[in-house]
Design a protein around this motif. Structure first.
Motif, mmCIF file in Angstrom:
data_model
loop_
_atom_site.group_PDB
_atom_site.id
_atom_site.type_symbol
_atom_site.label_atom_id
_atom_site.label_comp_id
_atom_site.label_asym_id
_atom_site.label_seq_id
_atom_site.Cartn_x
_atom_site.Cartn_y
_atom_site.Cartn_z
ATOM 1 N N GLN A 207 0.819 -1.215 0.000
ATOM 2 C CA GLN A 207 0.000 0.000 0.000
ATOM 3 C C GLN A 207 0.853 1.266 0.000
ATOM 4 O O GLN A 207 0.332 2.347 0.053
ATOM 5 N N PHE A 208 2.148 1.084 0.000
ATOM 6 C CA PHE A 208 2.999 2.276 0.064
ATOM 7 C C PHE A 208 4.238 2.116 -0.796
ATOM 8 O O PHE A 208 4.612 1.006 -1.185
ATOM 9 N N LYS A 209 4.863 3.261 -1.097
ATOM 10 C CA LYS A 209 6.148 3.295 -1.790
ATOM 11 C C LYS A 209 7.037 4.204 -0.958
ATOM 12 O O LYS A 209 6.551 5.142 -0.325
ATOM 13 N N PHE A 210 8.327 3.933 -0.976
ATOM 14 C CA PHE A 210 9.166 4.804 -0.152
ATOM 15 C C PHE A 210 10.539 5.077 -0.767
ATOM 16 O O PHE A 210 11.001 4.371 -1.662
ATOM 17 N N ILE A 211 11.154 6.150 -0.273
ATOM 18 C CA ILE A 211 12.554 6.460 -0.567
ATOM 19 C C ILE A 211 13.238 6.666 0.776
ATOM 20 O O ILE A 211 12.708 7.339 1.660
ATOM 21 N N TYR A 212 14.404 6.073 0.906
ATOM 22 C CA TYR A 212 15.159 6.207 2.152
ATOM 23 C C TYR A 212 16.557 6.689 1.801
ATOM 24 O O TYR A 212 17.144 6.272 0.803
ATOM 25 N N PHE A 213 17.105 7.583 2.619
ATOM 26 C CA PHE A 213 18.486 8.016 2.409
ATOM 27 C C PHE A 213 19.158 8.266 3.742
ATOM 28 O O PHE A 213 18.585 8.848 4.654
ATOM 29 N N ASN A 214 20.399 7.809 3.832
ATOM 30 C CA ASN A 214 21.183 8.005 5.040
ATOM 31 C C ASN A 214 22.397 8.872 4.708
ATOM 32 O O ASN A 214 23.268 8.473 3.937
ATOM 33 N N HIS A 215 22.437 10.078 5.266
ATOM 34 C CA HIS A 215 23.519 11.009 4.953
ATOM 35 C C HIS A 215 24.880 10.515 5.420
ATOM 36 O O HIS A 215 25.906 10.925 4.897
ATOM 37 N N MET A 216 24.910 9.647 6.413
ATOM 38 C CA MET A 216 26.193 9.218 6.968
ATOM 39 C C MET A 216 26.932 8.274 6.041
ATOM 40 O O MET A 216 28.126 8.409 5.848
ATOM 41 N N ASN A 217 26.205 7.301 5.461
ATOM 42 C CA ASN A 217 26.899 6.353 4.572
ATOM 43 C C ASN A 217 26.406 6.433 3.132
ATOM 44 O O ASN A 217 26.771 5.610 2.301
ATOM 45 N N LEU A 218 25.587 7.459 2.843
ATOM 46 C CA LEU A 218 25.066 7.703 1.499
ATOM 47 C C LEU A 218 24.148 6.580 1.011
ATOM 48 O O LEU A 218 23.835 6.508 -0.176
ATOM 49 N N ALA A 219 23.718 5.729 1.914
ATOM 50 C CA ALA A 219 22.870 4.620 1.486
ATOM 51 C C ALA A 219 21.503 5.111 1.062
ATOM 52 O O ALA A 219 20.882 5.906 1.769
ATOM 53 N N GLU A 220 21.046 4.670 -0.097
ATOM 54 C CA GLU A 220 19.710 5.053 -0.523
ATOM 55 C C GLU A 220 18.927 3.814 -0.937
ATOM 56 O O GLU A 220 19.495 2.792 -1.344
ATOM 57 N N LYS A 221 17.625 3.931 -0.807
ATOM 58 C CA LYS A 221 16.777 2.825 -1.197
ATOM 59 C C LYS A 221 15.475 3.417 -1.695
ATOM 60 O O LYS A 221 14.921 4.319 -1.065
ATOM 61 N N SER A 222 15.029 2.951 -2.846
ATOM 62 C CA SER A 222 13.787 3.495 -3.373
ATOM 63 C C SER A 222 12.919 2.388 -3.929
ATOM 64 O O SER A 222 13.386 1.540 -4.681
ATOM 65 N N THR A 223 11.665 2.377 -3.547
ATOM 66 C CA THR A 223 10.727 1.457 -4.192
ATOM 67 C C THR A 223 9.856 2.237 -5.168
ATOM 68 O O THR A 223 8.906 1.729 -5.714
ATOM 69 N N ILE A 224 10.203 3.520 -5.331
ATOM 70 C CA ILE A 224 9.436 4.361 -6.249
ATOM 71 C C ILE A 224 10.014 4.255 -7.649
ATOM 72 O O ILE A 224 9.296 4.244 -8.639
ATOM 73 N N HIS A 225 11.345 4.155 -7.720
ATOM 74 C CA HIS A 225 12.010 4.096 -9.015
ATOM 75 C C HIS A 225 12.115 2.652 -9.459
ATOM 76 O O HIS A 225 12.677 1.825 -8.756
ATOM 77 N N MET A 226 11.568 2.379 -10.620
ATOM 78 C CA MET A 226 11.590 0.997 -11.082
ATOM 79 C C MET A 226 12.932 0.660 -11.686
ATOM 80 O O MET A 226 13.464 -0.411 -11.533
ATOM 81 N N ARG A 227 13.480 1.585 -12.425
ATOM 82 C CA ARG A 227 14.772 1.343 -13.028
ATOM 83 C C ARG A 227 15.422 2.691 -13.247
ATOM 84 O O ARG A 227 14.804 3.629 -13.727
ATOM 85 N N LYS A 228 16.651 2.811 -12.921
ATOM 86 C CA LYS A 228 17.319 4.082 -13.132
ATOM 87 C C LYS A 228 18.526 3.788 -14.011
ATOM 88 O O LYS A 228 19.496 3.195 -13.592
ATOM 89 N N THR A 229 18.441 4.202 -15.252
ATOM 90 C CA THR A 229 19.575 4.030 -16.157
ATOM 91 C C THR A 229 19.923 5.388 -16.708
ATOM 92 O O THR A 229 19.319 6.391 -16.336
ATOM 93 N N ALA A 230 20.896 5.410 -17.599
ATOM 94 C CA ALA A 230 21.330 6.677 -18.155
ATOM 95 C C ALA A 230 20.199 7.343 -18.919
ATOM 96 O O ALA A 230 20.062 8.548 -18.937
ATOM 97 N N SER A 231 19.385 6.542 -19.564
ATOM 98 C CA SER A 231 18.404 7.156 -20.452
ATOM 99 C C SER A 231 17.068 7.450 -19.791
ATOM 100 O O SER A 231 16.493 8.499 -19.980
#
Lengths: 490, 524, 250
Positions: free
Chosen positions: A383-407
């Protein structure tokens, strides 16, 4: 969840809006110009052109270039009236936004982005009415994109100052021309969003055993090949291990995942028996191959030249060869001092040492990954989508982006919701304290932002009839399962 | 019924702000059907007092003239003496013109401050007004003389961007932003270190623009600059700087300016009715509006039938009264342009306090420049009637407690709130609790409300509600088709508490509405 | 000086209907008795808006550049106080009343304090023609305000009644350090235009009372004088009064 159309279309190309019967055209934000100048290079009147080190598009008339650079100089100078140390970062106009960045003393990079607009046809042959959508571009997003442009240049060329020392303005302009000519074509301004602001790294989730295996692999390689200074290990576009400084890894990661890997992904997907796989034939011991350097070791004509990158070292930087070696979904990056000349012998040695081990590791990781997936249960549209980011180790996680490529970057939510995430992120950036913001959009989606101890979490909930309390419960559950309750607020 | 209200609103808007229209229709589908516009607590029973009460967006509307047409303009707003004024001001054989050739006719200003100092730079909000020739007209800090080159640069930037058939909006830097607003023949520039959005800052500059128009009329402004591009407008604005200064101060403090609404003196409805009808009875032929203020509270407003006062105009009146000490003793008589009513002409306002020591100030707005004595008599008649009907004492008693404490509402952890009834254009708010009484904290709280407001009213991404949980307080804001509500809780407040607080508060306001709002506004 | 208010208009519904003064009404003067005890008799013919009885009323206008101290002068005269510090800018016209005892008559001065700024000229012009007397002020520490006096006089000439009483006042006479306009210059200019002159100070109170009283005397004299009575000599009266006051003060 609907897939946004705006995410797929390309810069400048219009997508007719279906809502109205009229031929209304909507234009996404696009790059109008991009230039680099140094005001100290042509301080006298009549010499203004000397200030300009790079200008895209190059066919702009000289006086026009000088004019546009002049405006930027004036804006920057003007804002120093109000704060000498913090001059302008962006200029908003009805038609476009200009972003200013001074990465090195007196060197200014300017990116001009046209506001999205709607073209409405008029009857009776009158020219169409153009409506600019002035509040659609987020400064934080495009400011980050501009900084990334410089970081990418610096990764492959070192600083502007370095080129100046080595070959003066002439060398610098050459380098800028060569780099940005191609790089700007890979900018996809219409699909930039909050993830560009974070510039984070997606980490591959792994059990302890497998992680230790990878670590000992890295140690073994660095021991056997003493030339290797730094190593990084990725699986499926996700980072597992890195010996580089965080900021260097961040930009290298960006390069690998948005440029290098996508360029090599086609043969990979084609399978092992495909004729597209040039190098596998005859070598059944492993699936390892070089993504940089020689395409085929057996080729007597093979060149052993690798791209050079610049990484930070205390006050200075060091120049390194970048070797990217891949087996199945696992990729290892080896960085070796640029002062060493890399030979066929070294590459063969690396291939025979790393190839088999990496192949094994890749299938280990894959197996482990599948087991974990099975444990966590079948994929159910949550029922939800999320983006997570941690400034300390730059870790990110997204269930919003299906695929992130150059194009392309496909997001699974409406662009307006993505911008609301951006707005919340701006709010968070203002105050250095833990905060939580819950908003209900006009479309009745709920958006939750939480900031706690350097971590940020954004959740979009598609529960139109939920109330604030229910939304809160839902996010609490998410935090408990996904993030071990690292968010403390209420 | 609801549909009618919306149609009416749309016609005011004149269709120039498409996103707003869209927003409004979406709001009509709000999930609170019981609270549609016109039925929310505080909604007027008969007719609204103000033009287009929910006109936050009004301030950002572009075309003045088109809007006028939509309002179906009456003859009233076009007094003939605006042209007289120009003759007097611009005519060849007046003192000013003659003198100006020699030495000018001006006072020097006393806000000396080094404009290259750190102190000057670090002011929270600068405001500059200049002519399209780049001539300084107003600066909030420092002197116009010292800033003439800075203002020249501002104008250069505006025209440079204009040359590309483009419009400069704002410049953003770390920690501050510069906002430009071109309102020919003036250019207004704001430099702010607050977190306010561009749109909010623009809105504030609009207020300043209207303040200047209210002193001179737009017709006169245009006339002056058409004849003499290089005119130094400070000559005509001399002595009004404190009005602008004060308005800027209000913009930082007064929730009414943020909400596009005014607040009323809490008063038993029976008393208010007597006051209103007494004022209604004290009419004169030239009278258009009779306004009774108590400090920054509206006591009542009586208007000529079919003539509406815009809340911006009313705030300009508040500002004029609040900024001038000279009205206290005698009776003031001054020309005033109400720019939202008509930018072309002057009204004439009779301004007097009911007693020198009282906060009750009566403003009688007339179309006739020569009508002073007549209006002076209206005031007497009003006073007599008020006393005869024993309302004066009740009014004075109410004045002793012009506000109420949030404790009266009885909601735990609730520190403060703003509630605006959209259809009446009135809002209510308790007095500031102790934690926000220092100047700094008051400004901070208002800043938080500003942030919530600009998020809710975002031009393209408006929101229904926001809940913000921070370390110093928890905030909640909610917009429906009928009302806007902003609540400030202590950091101990929970979401569950906030949800129940909203319901409780709305009930309380409903219960108190005839005391807190003007439910039956009158006309002559 | 009688400053007692007999009836508060707002407090009493029985008080006579206020009638705004209508200029030089000489009616009822004969019945005037000396209100020496300060008691005001209810049989008085007129009552001002602020509730004070009077026999005769005149409109006096304060004009001059902005910042010359018109409002301060008025406040000193009316309340005996000096407004120090903050700069008060009059908006449009400010109307106030003050009742004086002149030769056993209660003379109400309706004083119009005008804003000096250019943008209010059109409003103030409209009220010039009703004024019986004009106090024209300049600031002795501000040369420009003095230079503008000629222009003011031209304007007065143009808009005011022919027989208006004009008096030139050089204000802020206490500021000896900042003074830039000499007393003699003021005198000379006054002589040139044939108007009485004196220097005043709202701060010290110098000549403030005198300026208003002199004007009131002149106006009263004009209104009440018998055809064969000699004309009241305003400048003479002023000079004499200043001398007496001068020796008392210093």
């Amino acid at each position: 969840y609907e897939v946004s159309a705006a995410g797929v279309c390309c810069a400048g190309i219009s997508v007719p809006r279906m809502a109205t019967g009229m031929q209304e055209k909507q234009y996404t934000p696009s790059l109008l110009s991009f230039f680099i100048y140094n005001p100290s290079f042509g301080p006298r009147e009549g010499e203004e052109e000397k200030k300009i080190l790079f200008y895209h598009p190059c066919d702009v008339e000289k006086n026009e270039k000088i004019r546009n650079v002049g405006l930027c100089e004036a804006i920057v100078q003007f804002t120093r009236t109000f704060c000498p140390t913090k001059p302008a970062k962006s200029l908003h106009t009805q038609k476009n936004r200009q972003f200013f960045f001074e990465p090195e003393d007196n060197f200014w990079i300017v990116m001009v982005v046209r506001n999205p607009m709607i073209e409405k046809p008029n009857k009776d042959g009158k020219p169409p009415t153009i409506e600019y959508q002035e509040e659609e571009i987020l400064d934080t997003v495009y400011g980050a994109v501009l900084r990334q442009c410089y970081s990418m240049y610096k990764l492959f060329n070192g600083t502007f100052g370095r080129a100046m020392e080595a070959g003066g303005v002439e060398l610098l302009t050459q380098k800028l021309e060569k780099f940005f000519y191609r790089y700007l074509q890979t900018l996809h301004l219409q699909s930039c969003d909050l993830l560009d602001v974070f510039g984070g790294i997606s980490f591959f989730p792994l059990d302890k055993m497998t992680y230790l295996k990878i670590q000992s692999f890295v140690n073994r390689v660095e021991e056997s090949l003493s030339l290797v200074k730094y190593t990084a290990f990725l699986y499926n576009d996700q980072l597992i291990w890195s010996g580089l400084e965080q900021d260097d890894m961040r930009i290298l990661y960006k390069y690998l995942t948005t440029s290098l890997f996508p360029r090599h992904s086609e043969p990979e997907l084609a399978g092992r028996d495909s004729p597209l796989r040039p190098e596998v034939a005859g070598n059944l011991l492993h699936y390892g191959r070089f993504l940089t350097g020689p395409a085929n070791l057996k080729d007597p004509e093979a060149k052993f030249r690798f791209p050079k990158i610049f990484v930070n070292k205390e006050d200075s930087y060091e120049e390194l060869h970048l070797i990217v070696y891949k087996a199945m979904s696992a990729a290892a990056c080896f960085m070796i001092s640029a002062s060493v000349e890399l030979t066929r012998e070294f590459c063969e040695q690396l291939d025979s040492l790393v190839g088999p081990q990496l192949t094994l590791l890749a299938s280990d990781i894959c197996e482990q990954f599948n087991i974990n997936r099975r444990i966590s249960g079948p994929d159910k549209e949550p029922q939800f989508k999320f983006i997570y980011f941690n400034h300390m180790n730059l870790a990110e996680k997204s269930t919003i982006h299906m695929r992130k490529t150059a194009s392309v970057s496909l997001t699974s939510v409406h662009p307006d919701l993505m911008k609301i995430l951006g707005d919340i992120n701006c709010d968070f950036a203002r105050v250095d304290e833990d905060e939580e913001i819950i908003v209900k959009a006009m479309t009745d989606y709920w958006v939750v932002g939480k900031k706690s101890d350097q971590r940020e979490l954004y959740v979009i909930l598609n529960q139109k009839n939920a109330n604030l309390i229910e939304v809160n419960e839902e996010v609490k559950r998410l935090c408990a399962t996904q993030f071990n309750n690292i968010f403390f607020l209420d | 019924m609801d549909g009618e209200v919306h149609r009416a609103a749309a016609s005011w808007e004149n269709g120039t702000l498409a996103p707003v229209d869209r927003l409004r229709t979406e709001r009509a589908d709000s999930p609170t059907p019981g609270l549609v516009e016109g039925t929310e607590p505080g909604a007027g029973q008969k007719s609204a007092m103000f033009v287009h009460a929910q006109s936050f967006e009004d301030l950002t509307a572009e075309t003045e003239e088109a809007r006028k047409e939509a309002e179906g303009y009456s003859e009233l707003g076009k007094p003939a003496d605006s042209t007289d004024g120009i003759e007097v001001l611009m005519g060849k054989d007046t003192i000013s013109e003659k003198q100006n050739k020699k030495e000018g006719w001006q006072d020097s200003k006393s806000k000396e401050e080094d404009v290259s100092s750190e102190a000057w730079r670090s002011h929270r909000k600068h405001v500059f007004v200049l002519s399209e020739a780049g001539k300084p007209i107003y600066t909030r800090y420092g002197t116009e003389e010292a800033l003439s080159s800075t203002m020249g640069v501002m104008m250069a930037l505006v025209s440079f961007v204009e040359a590309d058939k483009n419009i400069i909006r704002s410049i953003h830097a770390d920690g501050y932003k510069v906002v430009f607003l071109s309102k020919s023949p003036l250019v207004l520039v704001g430099v702010s270190r607050t977190s306010q959005s561009d749109k909010e800052l623009m809105r504030e500059l609009q207020y300043i623009y209207y303040q200047i128009v209210s002193l001179l009329t737009l017709t006169q402004l245009n006339h002056i600059f058409q004849h003499k591009q290089n005119y130094d407008l400070r000559r005509l604005l001399a002595g009004s700087e404190h009005l602008t200064d004060n308005l800027l101060h209000r913009l930082d403090r007064d929730p009414g300016l943020l909400l596009s609404a005014v607040t009323c003196l809490p008063l038993a409805s029976s008393t208010r009715d007597v006051v209103s009808s007494s004022l209604q009875a004290a009419k004169a032929k030239s009278l258009v509006f009779s306004i009774l203020l108590a400090g920054d509270y509206l006591v009542t407003l009586v208007r000529k039938k079919d003539q509406f006062l815009h809340h911006i105009d009313l705030h300009l009146v508040f500002n004029l009264v609040g900024s001038s000490s000279s009205f206290r003793e005698g009776e003031g008589w001054t020309p005033i342009c109400l720019p939202k009513f008509n930018t072309a002409g002057f009204f004439h306002a009779h301004i007097s306090y009911l007693e020198p020591a009282s906060d009750l100030c009566l403003i009688l707005v007339s179309t006739d420049r020569e009508d002073f004595f007549n209006l002076s008599e209206c005031k007497q008649r009003f006073l007599e009637r008020l006393s005869k009907r024993n309302a004066y004492q009740a009014l004075k008693d109410a004045l002793k407690s012009p506000s109420y404490s949030v404790a009266q509402v009885g909601i735990p952890e609730l520190r403060h709130f703003l509630y605006k009834s959209k259809s009446s254009g009135l809002y209510t708010s308790p007095e500031l609790p102790v934690v926000y009484q220092s100047e700094e904290e008051e400004e901070r709280l208002m800043g938080l409300y500003h942030d919530l407001h600009s998020r809710l009213h975002h031009a393209t991404r408006p929101l229904r509600s926001i809940y913000h949980c921070g370390e110093t307080e928890n905030l909640m804001a909610w917009v429906t088709s009928g009302f806007e509500l902003y609540l400030c809780f202590s950091p101990l407040g929970t979401k569950a508490l906030a949800v129940s607080a909203v319901n409780k508060l709305l009930k309380w306001i409903r219960k108190e509405e005839d005391r807190l709002f003007i439910l039956s506004p009158l006309t002559y | 000086m009688s400053r007692k208010k007999a009836v508060k208009a707002k407090g009493s519904s029985k008080s006579p209907k206020p009638s705004p003064c209508s200029g030089r009404s000489g009616k009822g003067l004969a019945a005037a008795a000396a209100p020496s005890g300060g008691l005001v008799y209810p049989s008085r013919p007129s009552i001002s808006n602020s509730g004070e009885f009077y026999d005769i009323a005149f409109k006096v206008m304060l004009v001059g550049d902005s910042g010359v101290g018109k409002t301060c002068l008025l406040v000193r005269f009316k309340d005996g106080a000096f407004l120090a510090g903050s700069f008060i800018s009059t908006v449009g016209i400010d109307f106030r009343n003050k009742v004086l005892n002149i030769d056993a008559l209660k003379v109400k001065l309706q004083i119009w304090d005008t804003a000096g700024q250019e943008r209010f000229r059109s409003v103030t012009h409209a009220y010039y023609r009703d004024a019986h007397a004009l106090l024209l002020l300049y600031d002795v520490t501000n040369k420009r305000s003095f230079d503008n006096i000629r222009a003011w006089l031209t304007e007065i000439h143009e808009y005011a009644q022919q027989d208006v009483v004009v008096m030139l006042l050089g204000n802020k006479a206490d500021s000896t350090h900042d003074r830039v306009v000499k007393r003699e210059e003021g005198e000379k200019l006054a002589k040139e235009f044939g108007v009485p002159f004196m220097e005043t100070s709202a701060k010290s109170g110098l000549n403030v009372e005198l300026a208003f009283t002199a004007v009131a005397k002149e106006l009263k004299h004009r209104t009440t004088k018998e055809p064969d009575e000699p004309k009241f000599q305003l400048q003479e009266y002023v000079d004499k009064e200043m001398r007496t006051a001068g020796c008392c003060r210093s």
